[in-house]
Write an enzyme that holds these catalytic residues in place. Sequence first.
Site: not given
Ligand code: M6R
Length: 614
Positions: A102-103, A486, A2, A27, A76, A609, A493, A490, A509
Amino acid sequence: MCSVVGYIGKDYGRNFIIEGLSRLEYRGYDSAGFACLHPENNRLLYCKAEGRLQNLAAKFVTNPIDGHIGIGHTRWSTHGKPTETNAHPQFDCQQIISVVHNGIIENHHQLRVQLLEDGHVFHSDTDTEIIAHLIESLLKKHNDLNRAIVQLVAMLEGAFSFICIMEAYPDQMILVRKRSPLCIGMGDDEMFVASDALAFAEKTQKVLFLQDESFAIVRRNGVEIYDFKEKPLPIMIHELAFDWKAGDKRGHKHFMLKEIYEQKRAIHATVEFLASLQDDLWGHIGLSEEVIYNLERLSLIGCGTSWHAARIAQFFFENICNIPTRIYLASEMRYMPFFRESQSLYIAISQSGETADTLEALRMVSSFNLPTLALTNVASSTMVREADGFLLTQAGHEIAVASTKAFSTQLAALYWLAHRIAYEKKLIDGQAMELAEDDLLIAAEVLENSIENYKFIIQQKLAPFYAQFKQSIFLGRHISYPFALEAALKLKEVSYIFAQCYPAGELKHGPLALIDEHIPVFIFSCQDQVIYRKLVANAQEAKARGGHIVAFCFEGQQELIDLADVPFIFPRCRALLEPLVMSGLMQYFVYEIANVLGCEIDKPRNLAKSVTVE
Ligand code: M6R
């Protein structure tokens, strides 16, 4: 998930409240509502709707209520179905007290039974309605608002924050916070209130984050804050370093690019915010000082990019504060044997604060009664509510699916926290703490400058060339290995180019078999001389097999520079900040590769996201 938003001041509040709620609507929610006091007779007016905010807005056409004091909510559903009756605001028996919340009130059933016995009439299935009825009966009993609130919070169990407006107090708004965030934006003869500063960031840069277990009486021209024993608390105003304009790319082609460029400011904002909390840090984040003083072990939990930040931060905590640190991949942790470790703190790292695996791992740790901290970018997130304490990065709203500024601000916050714990344990002094803050600001500077240095050649030459390859290998060692992970993530994705990452020492190896002239090898160097020498040897192995080398290295690392087909050279920095310094250019390079390929950069195929399902 919420959100609450409120307004009190010289203007009419409805437009701001609906706009503020819509800024937080990413959200998710299933109903919405608004209440205000009539500007002339102070009668409580309200309007609610199932579904989207547009449904609520449509109702204002025939019911154009508005006022100088108002509250709004997106719900929510947890207790009761997503109906109009269960939507917030909720009311007391006479409909003169209105609450958005909220909560969860964990003991709501028991309180409801008691209130029913006392003759209260309920209309909804929500736990929120309890709050309104309790305020009604406590005010009758005490006729003193502050006393009523103190008694009320003593009766409520759970993690919650709520805003209340009442006909009897038309010039004030009551805010209560326990383990669920609330903040106040200070305007000129007006105050904005929300569960997340994003809601009012365009209105004011002055924010007061309500401390855990405190309540506020907010008037249009002033705020009083008290703890749950009614002791007045100081007013600490923070300056928001940005105005967040969600939905606005500010002239950039993609949000990812805009967010890459926001990193310097975001790191500055995070460091400044954390530094400003110094005297009251543990109180602010909701942990007892004892937990920190007695800390002997740390565990960091995350997924995706946040897991990579955790793996990099392991080097911070082990080197700066000598604390053995375990890293958990949240999706695996829950299915492995769990050994309860005392004198340990568990830190869940998550940009969104909503990632299902991380949240469930956090809940599992909490079920063992172990102290937890959420490090997140979203103040109103579930993790903030459920962890014992929370620390917020100040990255601002991150819209692109590929995390950039959230990652770099996580690194900055974790580096800062490692120093702060070391300071608490008397391993470093105040001067070293200040130096660490300065180093972070310098790193942010270098991060941005390095993009500028290589931008042109990347756009013109390198991105079109590397966009032709179908696969790639990423190598790192020591702290540069999790950073290489990382970088590979990147590239995958945003460009859909296959990228496999290894600790460089693993090359012989097996992966060496993959290397020929058709595969670029990205190598991320370290300044430590021993590790650097090993990396040079790995680069030579790859080069000897025809590998095409892109090296992220440091000034003076001539052998690696000479071996590389493309060397990106960074100024020397604190060794533990190498990943932070390199992150901007790495992100920019993969962004441009994806751009050449015409990928859907901000919303890559198959990805979301916020991964709120397991
Ligand atoms: O919101 P969070 O940081 O918990 O998300 C975790 C992963 O889903 C997020 O970092 C994902 O790997 C990204 N798309 C990376 O760029």
